[in-house]
Design a protein around this motif. Structure first.
Motif, PDB file in Angstrom:
ATOM      1  N   ILE B 259       0.848  -1.204   0.000  1.00 28.74           N
ATOM      2  CA  ILE B 259       0.000   0.000   0.000  1.00 28.74           C
ATOM      3  C   ILE B 259       0.882   1.253   0.000  1.00 28.74           C
ATOM      4  O   ILE B 259       0.637   2.210  -0.728  1.00 28.74           O
ATOM      5  CB  ILE B 259      -0.958  -0.011   1.218  1.00 28.74           C
ATOM      6  N   PHE B 260       1.949   1.201   0.794  1.00 32.75           N
ATOM      7  CA  PHE B 260       2.909   2.302   0.842  1.00 32.75           C
ATOM      8  C   PHE B 260       3.466   2.596  -0.559  1.00 32.75           C
ATOM      9  O   PHE B 260       3.585   3.750  -0.988  1.00 32.75           O
ATOM     10  CB  PHE B 260       4.077   1.921   1.756  1.00 32.75           C
ATOM     11  N   ALA B 261       3.823   1.505  -1.260  1.00 34.47           N
ATOM     12  CA  ALA B 261       4.401   1.663  -2.601  1.00 34.47           C
ATOM     13  C   ALA B 261       3.396   2.318  -3.540  1.00 34.47           C
ATOM     14  O   ALA B 261       3.758   3.157  -4.377  1.00 34.47           O
ATOM     15  CB  ALA B 261       4.838   0.310  -3.150  1.00 34.47           C
ATOM     16  N   LEU B 262       2.114   1.967  -3.402  1.00 38.85           N
ATOM     17  CA  LEU B 262       1.081   2.565  -4.254  1.00 38.85           C
ATOM     18  C   LEU B 262       0.842   4.031  -3.881  1.00 38.85           C
ATOM     19  O   LEU B 262       0.682   4.874  -4.764  1.00 38.85           O
ATOM     20  CB  LEU B 262      -0.221   1.768  -4.153  1.00 38.85           C
ATOM     21  N   VAL B 263       0.852   4.311  -2.570  1.00 36.20           N
ATOM     22  CA  VAL B 263       0.692   5.709  -2.135  1.00 36.20           C
ATOM     23  C   VAL B 263       1.869   6.547  -2.659  1.00 36.20           C
ATOM     24  O   VAL B 263       1.692   7.665  -3.157  1.00 36.20           O
ATOM     25  CB  VAL B 263       0.601   5.807  -0.588  1.00 36.20           C
ATOM     26  N   GLY B 264       3.057   5.963  -2.565  1.00 33.39           N
ATOM     27  CA  GLY B 264       4.250   6.656  -3.078  1.00 33.39           C
ATOM     28  C   GLY B 264       4.109   6.952  -4.553  1.00 33.39           C
ATOM     29  O   GLY B 264       4.398   8.073  -5.001  1.00 33.39           O
ATOM     30  N   PHE B 265       3.609   5.981  -5.294  1.00 34.75           N
ATOM     31  CA  PHE B 265       3.485   6.207  -6.730  1.00 34.75           C
ATOM     32  C   PHE B 265       2.383   7.220  -7.043  1.00 34.75           C
ATOM     33  O   PHE B 265       2.512   7.997  -7.995  1.00 34.75           O
ATOM     34  CB  PHE B 265       3.236   4.890  -7.479  1.00 34.75           C
ATOM     35  N   LEU B 266       1.342   7.223  -6.234  1.00 40.06           N
ATOM     36  CA  LEU B 266       0.307   8.252  -6.405  1.00 40.06           C
ATOM     37  C   LEU B 266       0.935   9.641  -6.230  1.00 40.06           C
ATOM     38  O   LEU B 266       0.661  10.574  -7.002  1.00 40.06           O
ATOM     39  CB  LEU B 266      -0.813   8.040  -5.375  1.00 40.06           C
ATOM     40  N   SER B 267       1.814   9.741  -5.258  1.00 39.07           N
ATOM     41  CA  SER B 267       2.501  11.001  -5.021  1.00 39.07           C
ATOM     42  C   SER B 267       3.401  11.356  -6.217  1.00 39.07           C
ATOM     43  O   SER B 267       3.503  12.523  -6.607  1.00 39.07           O
ATOM     44  CB  SER B 267       3.313  10.865  -3.737  1.00 39.07           C
ATOM     45  N   VAL B 268       4.026  10.328  -6.810  1.00 38.49           N
ATOM     46  CA  VAL B 268       4.848  10.556  -8.006  1.00 38.49           C
ATOM     47  C   VAL B 268       3.982  11.111  -9.136  1.00 38.49           C
ATOM     48  O   VAL B 268       4.351  12.078  -9.814  1.00 38.49           O
ATOM     49  CB  VAL B 268       5.528   9.237  -8.465  1.00 38.49           C
ATOM     50  N   ILE B 269       2.807  10.497  -9.312  1.00 35.94           N
ATOM     51  CA  ILE B 269       1.905  10.927 -10.392  1.00 35.94           C
ATOM     52  C   ILE B 269       1.490  12.393 -10.182  1.00 35.94           C
ATOM     53  O   ILE B 269       1.453  13.176 -11.129  1.00 35.94           O
ATOM     54  CB  ILE B 269       0.633  10.026 -10.418  1.00 35.94           C
ATOM     55  N   ILE B 270       1.193  12.731  -8.920  1.00 32.47           N
ATOM     56  CA  ILE B 270       0.800  14.125  -8.652  1.00 32.47           C
ATOM     57  C   ILE B 270       1.981  15.054  -8.922  1.00 32.47           C
ATOM     58  O   ILE B 270       1.829  16.113  -9.527  1.00 32.47           O
ATOM     59  CB  ILE B 270       0.283  14.282  -7.204  1.00 32.47           C
ATOM     60  N   THR B 271       3.174  14.627  -8.488  1.00 32.97           N
ATOM     61  CA  THR B 271       4.363  15.461  -8.718  1.00 32.97           C
ATOM     62  C   THR B 271       4.586  15.673 -10.211  1.00 32.97           C
ATOM     63  O   THR B 271       4.850  16.786 -10.667  1.00 32.97           O
ATOM     64  CB  THR B 271       5.616  14.790  -8.110  1.00 32.97           C
ATOM     65  N   PHE B 272       4.473  14.591 -10.955  1.00 38.34           N
ATOM     66  CA  PHE B 272       4.788  14.630 -12.388  1.00 38.34           C
ATOM     67  C   PHE B 272       3.670  15.306 -13.191  1.00 38.34           C
ATOM     68  O   PHE B 272       3.920  16.213 -13.987  1.00 38.34           O
ATOM     69  CB  PHE B 272       5.036  13.188 -12.842  1.00 38.34           C
ATOM     70  N   LEU B 273       2.429  14.858 -12.972  1.00 43.51           N
ATOM     71  CA  LEU B 273       1.325  15.344 -13.812  1.00 43.51           C
ATOM     72  C   LEU B 273       0.341  16.238 -13.055  1.00 43.51           C
ATOM     73  O   LEU B 273      -0.073  17.282 -13.554  1.00 43.51           O
ATOM     74  CB  LEU B 273       0.552  14.151 -14.396  1.00 43.51           C
ATOM     75  N   GLY B 274      -0.030  15.778 -11.862  1.00 39.17           N
ATOM     76  CA  GLY B 274      -1.115  16.445 -11.143  1.00 39.17           C
ATOM     77  C   GLY B 274      -0.838  17.904 -10.836  1.00 39.17           C
ATOM     78  O   GLY B 274      -1.730  18.745 -10.910  1.00 39.17           O
ATOM     79  N   VAL B 275       0.430  18.209 -10.520  1.00 41.88           N
ATOM     80  CA  VAL B 275       0.781  19.583 -10.159  1.00 41.88           C
ATOM     81  C   VAL B 275       0.402  20.559 -11.273  1.00 41.88           C
ATOM     82  O   VAL B 275      -0.076  21.662 -11.017  1.00 41.88           O
ATOM     83  CB  VAL B 275       2.299  19.673  -9.837  1.00 41.88           C
ATOM     84  N   ASN B 276       0.572  20.115 -12.508  1.00 44.06           N
ATOM     85  CA  ASN B 276       0.243  20.999 -13.640  1.00 44.06           C
ATOM     86  C   ASN B 276      -1.235  21.372 -13.630  1.00 44.06           C
ATOM     87  O   ASN B 276      -1.607  22.501 -13.922  1.00 44.06           O
ATOM     88  CB  ASN B 276       0.588  20.321 -14.963  1.00 44.06           C
ATOM     89  N   TYR B 277      -2.064  20.406 -13.281  1.00 48.01           N
ATOM     90  CA  TYR B 277      -3.501  20.675 -13.248  1.00 48.01           C
ATOM     91  C   TYR B 277      -3.881  21.482 -11.999  1.00 48.01           C
ATOM     92  O   TYR B 277      -4.729  22.358 -12.060  1.00 48.01           O
ATOM     93  CB  TYR B 277      -4.284  19.361 -13.305  1.00 48.01           C
ATOM     94  N   ILE B 278      -3.219  21.142 -10.888  1.00 49.08           N
ATOM     95  CA  ILE B 278      -3.518  21.869  -9.637  1.00 49.08           C
ATOM     96  C   ILE B 278      -3.194  23.353  -9.818  1.00 49.08           C
ATOM     97  O   ILE B 278      -4.001  24.224  -9.501  1.00 49.08           O
ATOM     98  CB  ILE B 278      -2.692  21.292  -8.459  1.00 49.08           C
ATOM     99  N   THR B 279      -2.010  23.628 -10.350  1.00 47.42           N
ATOM    100  CA  THR B 279      -1.597  25.035 -10.495  1.00 47.42           C
ATOM    101  C   THR B 279      -2.522  25.772 -11.455  1.00 47.42           C
ATOM    102  O   THR B 279      -2.843  26.938 -11.246  1.00 47.42           O
ATOM    103  CB  THR B 279      -0.142  25.139 -10.991  1.00 47.42           C
ATOM    104  N   LYS B 280      -2.958  25.046 -12.494  1.00 44.67           N
ATOM    105  CA  LYS B 280      -3.853  25.674 -13.469  1.00 44.67           C
ATOM    106  C   LYS B 280      -5.230  25.919 -12.817  1.00 44.67           C
ATOM    107  O   LYS B 280      -5.786  27.011 -12.913  1.00 44.67           O
ATOM    108  CB  LYS B 280      -4.010  24.731 -14.674  1.00 44.67           C
ATOM    109  N   ALA B 281      -5.725  24.898 -12.127  1.00 42.24           N
ATOM    110  CA  ALA B 281      -7.063  24.990 -11.551  1.00 42.24           C
ATOM    111  C   ALA B 281      -7.128  26.028 -10.429  1.00 42.24           C
ATOM    112  O   ALA B 281      -8.124  26.713 -10.273  1.00 42.24           O
ATOM    113  CB  ALA B 281      -7.493  23.633 -11.019  1.00 42.24           C
TER     114      ALA B 281
END
Lengths: 545, 291
Positions: B259-281
């Motif tokens: 579960i930790f590994a999946l949470v970590g990867f979710l954080s990676v996805i947000i760092t890589f892709l999600g941040v772009n949408y967060i900053t825009k939104a």
């Protein structure tokens, strides 16, 4: 097989100080039952004991990490450091007030966020000291005494029969030494023989280094926070300013030549940085301010022509041409003088200048251009207008409008981008790009954008009542960031230690072999940390069985 | 030849590879047939990677011709996604024969496939496909290549660990397994794979954050400015640091670390892709943002 059960010491895990204590203690302790908590002594009471417990407790550290992460996340959803009116505009007054009161609009500078970081730093220091002491003991004063029954309960253990105890002990020791183990022997009063062997102490020191690296980074950041200074300063072509910096007080500059030195208010102090909190000010109040004289000889923006410009279907030719030219670099021919010593350099992005540890970075620029208005009556007038400043055209001239409601004409304008300057081809300057601008037109009624256009020398914007053209010269001002951070070398040193420590801690392994010979029975136990996993092979090679 | 052609060719090859791997993992029991079908999957993975490499090289040559400087293709979302997919493919091509993880390939190959598809989805990205992105002055630095490469290697390693973690949880928590995999891999072995990919990714993440700080200090005059990308990369680092502590100090194993590994990867996805949408939104300024 993996099952959900209470935690066990992983064969790839770190050696805990508790484990060392318990493994070498007289009492029988199941390895899987070892305490996984802090270094604090059981039963201790009072605030010091509480502090000691929580500063060295891994669960507490994880909770603090989670809280820091959660607060950091808030900071990525709420714009940081903007004016209250900007928050009111975005969230409404009520929400803006709540966000501001909670500190969410500048969360990384709130007291509670920095206290959490401070706690984390303190916790790292405390744990690292204890870890270093334990590693020191492991290296130089390992505890050798262990009972056969304790070895039996280790994750990796092995038993063999021996005929001659002393000879077997010699044989085992020799073989372990050949494999790079340091060995220690002990003969117990009851006749039992103990042998303790360890290899890969570098991993344990790497762990110490890893945590030390983090502390060094935080120490460097703290020094920078207290004794550092930073700010922004704007200079026009040919302007000279005197900049006074102090680690505690607000920095300021005074224009002494060129630029706006003849304008009303020139010669007055202009703030370039803000004062620090009272506590820091009191710490650094005896430090003398540093005075620098800054000369901007020339500010220049150079351009590249894209070999493969991005083209959207239906894009007009003038826009394709406009988009084809992109900023190559912005550079400032800059001179800094302090106490008679000067340094001169062409500063560009990624190429700062340093004098007396004060660094000057090319940060940004502002740019203006002469706009020429020709009315349908044949009148002509012109004025210099800066980029991103909304303005309207009135019979009296060009007038800046702060917001769309302030405009008196049906529409107002904004220069979005000004291009023009030396043109690069590869690394060489091969020509000159004539000035051109992109301009947006807005309705004064509702502030909606009505259109965009490109204006060049020979292509003015034609409107029913007037035309809008541009002059041949652009006017620029360079914006520099300056910074003095005495903690930076420590931060970089911390980075280096952190990387080396991480590599060592993750990819080296530490092994401890415990041996107890009682009667004609030899018991061997192995503890491995790191990614080593050769227990059975090692037992066979040591015992020959 | 069009660069887009090579990206499309890579995508098709990855798709064929995915199909072959899926058939191999799900339906084939005979070992000899597994070698043939699995080998076909691997061959197409390599072919896709080769085509993808041609695209990367062509794009780097574009940057070279434009700026007379070496720059990896990572300046736009399209390029970044393709660079990420390329690293996932490369790391898996290297590790599959070593770690003998062919039966897991379906869970891995789907990532470059989705990355490329996503990279070609957005209108802005379609523009990016046609031509290299202009490099703003701050991006004209050797640190770009070092920082982005190290970050993407870590992302790829974490992605692989998440793929194993995903299967681990399916099997361990929900009893959903694939016979071929279950016959060859115990939960312990999958657990070790999760752990190993994380310890390979973690130093790269650490180094990537550090090189990013050094670069930021050179370009922006501040090594840490709490912008959303930096903050999320630190959160990702916290998550994996907590993972390592829980594993090494508490001896956590199994579903908790998965579960930790999946949470970590979710954080990676947000760092890589999600941040772009967060900053825009949320209308937040972010110098890292790709859009």
């Amino acid at each position: 097989m993996i099952e959900e059960k209470k935690p066990v010491i992983d064969r790839a895990g770190l050696v805990h100080p508790e484990d060392e204590r318990d493994l070498s203690a007289e009492d029988e302790v199941l390895i899987s039952d070892l305490p996984e908590r802090s270094f604090a002594r059981d039963g201790a009471r009072g605030p010091i004991a509480w502090l000691n417990h929580h500063l060295t407790s891994l669960p507490s550290a994880v909770v603090v990490l989670c809280v820091i992460a959660a607060l950091s996340i808030i900071g990525t959803f709420v714009p940081q450091g903007e004016s209250f009116s900007a928050y009111v505009g975005q969230y409404g007054e009520m929400k803006a007030k709540v966000l501001t009161r909670l500190g969410f609009t500048d969360i990384y500078h709130t007291i509670y966020f920095n206290l959490l970081l401070f706690w984390l730093g303190l916790s790292s220091i405390w744990c690292s000291i204890k870890r270093a002491v334990i590693t020191w003991k492991l290296q130089f004063m390992p505890r050798i005494k262990i009972r056969a029954s304790t070895i039996e309960k280790m994750e990796h253990s092995h038993a063999v029969n021996v005929k001659d105890e002393a000879a077997a002990l010699d044989r085992f020791e020799q073989r372990l030494r050949k494999k790079g183990f340091r060995t220690y022997r002990l003969e117990q009063p009851g006749g039992a023989h103990n042998l303790y062997a360890a290899r890969g102490m570098r991993r344990m020191w790497a762990l110490v280094a890893l945590h030390l690296g983090l502390i060094v980074v935080l120490a460097g950041a703290l020094i920078g926070l207290i004794f550092g200074t930073n700010g922004f300063i704007r200079l026009e072509d040919g302007e000279t300013k005197v900049l006074t910096v102090h680690p505690g007080e607000a920095d300021y500059c005074v224009s002494v030549k060129g630029g706006n030195s003849h304008a009303p208010g020139a010669g007055m102090k202009q703030p370039t940085g803000s004062a620090k909190p009272k506590l820091i000010r009191s710490l650094v109040r005896n430090i003398e301010p540093m005075v620098f004289t800054l000369d901007l000889d020339q500010f220049e923006i150079t351009y590249d022509k894209l070999i493969k410009p991005s083209v959207i279907a239906g894009m007009p030719e003038k826009w394709i041409k406009f988009e084809s030219y992109i900023v190559h670099q912005f550079t400032s021919h800059f001179k800094v003088t302090r106490n008679g010593r000067s340094k001169e350099k062409i500063i560009a992005v990624n190429h700062p200048l340093t004098l007396d540890k004060l660094m000057f970075y090319q940060s940004s620029y502002s740019r203006g251009i002469e706009l020429i208005v020709e009315t349908s009556d044949g009148d002509t007038f012109s004025q210099v207008v800066d980029m991103n400043v909304p303005f309207e055209v009135t019979p009296e001239g060009l007038r800046s409008v702060g917001r769309f409601g302030a405009a008196t004409s049906p529409f107002f304008f904004r220069i979005d981008e000004i291009k023009g300057g030396p043109l690069h081809e590869g690394r060489e300057i091969t020509g000159e790009l004539d000035p051109m601008i992109s301009i947006s037109i807005f309705s004064s009624e509702n502030g909606q954008m009505m259109g965009m256009d490109v204006i060049k020398n020979d292509h003015p914007l034609m409107l029913p009542d007037f035309s809008l053209g541009i002059g041949k010269e652009t006017i620029g001002a360079s914006v520099f960031q300056y910074k003095r951070d005495p903690g930076l070398p420590l931060v970089y040193l911390g980075f280096l230690i952190l990387v080396l420590g991480t590599l060592g801690a993750l990819f080296m392994h530490f092994q401890q072999m415990y041996l107890c010979i009682e009667g004609q029975k030899a018991r061997l136990g192995l503890r491995s940390t790191g990614i080593a996993d050769d227990a059975d092979k090692l037992f066979v090679s040591v015992t020959g069985d | 030849m069009s660069q887009g052609l090579f990206v499309h060719a890579a995508w098709i090859a990855y798709l064929v590879s995915l199909l072959a791997y899926s058939i191999n993992t799900g339906f084939i029991r005979d070992e000899k047939a597994q070698r043939i079908v699995g080998g076909t999957g691997y061959t197409f993975l390599v072919l896709g990677f080769a085509s993808h490499t041609v695209f990367q090289v062509m794009r780097m040559l574009d940057y070279w011709h434009q700026y007379q400087a070496f720059s990896i293709a990572s300046a736009s979302m399209f390029e970044a996604l393709n660079f990420f997919a390329w690293w996932v493919a490369l790391i898996y091509i290297i590790t599959e024969p070593i770690a003998k993880t062919r039966l897991f390939s379906t869970f891995v190959v789907v990532i470059p496939l989705v990355s490329i598809a996503y990279s070609m989805f957005d209108q802005n990205i379609v523009r990016g496909l046609l031509s290299p992105r202009q490099l703003v002055p701050a991006l004209k630095s050797p640190w770009l290549n070092i920082h982005v490469t190290t970050m993407f290697i870590s992302y790829a390693a974490f992605m692989l660990s998440a793929a194993f973690a995903f299967y681990f949880l399916l099997r361990h928590k929900y009893g959903i397994g694939i016979k071929n995999i279950d016959a060859k891999f115990s939960l312990d072995e999958i657990d070790v794979l999760i752990y190993r990919f994380i310890i390979y990714g973690y130093p790269f993440l650490t180094f990537g954050i550090i090189t990013g700080s050094i670069w930021a200090d050179t370009a922006w005059g501040v090594y840490w400015s709490w912008d959303p990308k930096e903050t999320w990369s630190l959160i990702t680092w916290f998550v994996y640091t907590a993972f390592l502590h829980s594993r090494l100090s508490w001896g956590w194993k199994g579903s908790r670390t998965a579960i930790f590994a999946l949470v970590g990867f979710l954080s990676v996805i947000i760092t890589f892709l999600g941040v772009n949408y967060i900053t825009k939104a949320f209308n937040i300024e972010d110098p890292h943002s790709y859009m």
